[in-house]
Design an enzyme around this catalytic site. Sequence first.
Site, PDB file in Angstrom:
ATOM      1  N   HIS A 101       0.838  -1.205   0.000  1.00  0.00           N
ATOM      2  CA  HIS A 101       0.000   0.000   0.000  1.00  0.00           C
ATOM      3  C   HIS A 101       0.864   1.242   0.000  1.00  0.00           C
ATOM      4  O   HIS A 101       1.993   1.238   0.489  1.00  0.00           O
ATOM      5  CB  HIS A 101      -0.934   0.018   1.211  1.00  0.00           C
ATOM      6  N   HIS A 103       0.849   5.397   1.079  1.00  0.00           N
ATOM      7  CA  HIS A 103       0.176   6.416   1.904  1.00  0.00           C
ATOM      8  C   HIS A 103       0.141   7.752   1.171  1.00  0.00           C
ATOM      9  O   HIS A 103       1.153   8.166   0.598  1.00  0.00           O
ATOM     10  CB  HIS A 103       0.951   6.660   3.206  1.00  0.00           C
TER      11      HIS A 103
HETATM   12  P1  AMP Z   1       2.171   0.656   7.188  1.00  0.00           P
HETATM   13  O1  AMP Z   1       2.776   0.944   8.518  1.00  0.00           O
HETATM   14  O2  AMP Z   1       2.820   1.397   6.052  1.00  0.00           O
HETATM   15  O3  AMP Z   1       2.109  -0.836   6.954  1.00  0.00           O
HETATM   16  O4  AMP Z   1       0.716   1.242   7.250  1.00  0.00           O
HETATM   17  C1  AMP Z   1      -0.419   0.503   7.504  1.00  0.00           C
HETATM   18  C2  AMP Z   1      -1.530   1.509   7.644  1.00  0.00           C
HETATM   19  O5  AMP Z   1      -2.746   0.813   7.547  1.00  0.00           O
HETATM   20  C3  AMP Z   1      -1.521   2.250   8.982  1.00  0.00           C
HETATM   21  O6  AMP Z   1      -1.473   3.649   8.742  1.00  0.00           O
HETATM   22  C4  AMP Z   1      -2.831   1.811   9.633  1.00  0.00           C
HETATM   23  O7  AMP Z   1      -3.442   2.839  10.368  1.00  0.00           O
HETATM   24  C5  AMP Z   1      -3.663   1.400   8.436  1.00  0.00           C
HETATM   25  N1  AMP Z   1      -4.715   0.424   8.674  1.00  0.00           N
HETATM   26  C6  AMP Z   1      -4.616  -0.715   9.417  1.00  0.00           C
HETATM   27  N2  AMP Z   1      -5.788  -1.394   9.369  1.00  0.00           N
HETATM   28  C7  AMP Z   1      -6.616  -0.666   8.571  1.00  0.00           C
HETATM   29  C8  AMP Z   1      -7.971  -0.830   8.142  1.00  0.00           C
HETATM   30  N3  AMP Z   1      -8.706  -1.886   8.524  1.00  0.00           N
HETATM   31  N4  AMP Z   1      -8.503   0.111   7.335  1.00  0.00           N
HETATM   32  C9  AMP Z   1      -7.786   1.200   6.963  1.00  0.00           C
HETATM   33  N5  AMP Z   1      -6.499   1.401   7.343  1.00  0.00           N
HETATM   34  C10 AMP Z   1      -5.932   0.497   8.135  1.00  0.00           C
END
Ligand code: AMP
Length: 139
Positions: A101, A103
Amino acid sequence: MASDNCIFCKIVRGEAPVAKVYEDEHTLALMDIFPVTDGHTLVITREHAENLFEASSEALQAVAATAKRVAHALKDTLHPDGLMVFQLNGAAAGQTVFHYHMHLMPRAEGEPLALHTRVPGDPQRLATLAKALAEHVSR
Ligand code: AMP
Ligand code: ZN
């Protein structure tokens, strides 16, 4: 290959709640449930790939195209001073969800830099933002 316990795969399959902004053949854009800033959005691949190393070039190209569309929607909707775009690979880099993903984080001048927060977003605000952004993306 889909991963049964992966939260983003569950979202892709429609099995977990989501404030959805945009979707197409290869990608989905959604509001981050722990937004560091107002409008913090994620672009995820439909395919389950853990990180940049595993994701297909086709999916990565689609993520870039979706990120640009959503970036414009964020700019038009929230008029931030800046927009931070980042993507983490591996726990050592700060990755917490092991499904590729990107951001998109609108930023205000002088705001402290952070990648994560433990404060959940207001579900109503996330839904409102998703709707407003979706309208701008589709234009
Ligand atoms: P990363 O640290 O780059 O892996 O970011 C993962 C992101 O996913 C974090 O900013 C979380 O807040 C977000 N996240 C985790 N679970 C969900 C969810 N169910 N829906 C939307 N965002 C999520
Ligand atoms: Zn997954």
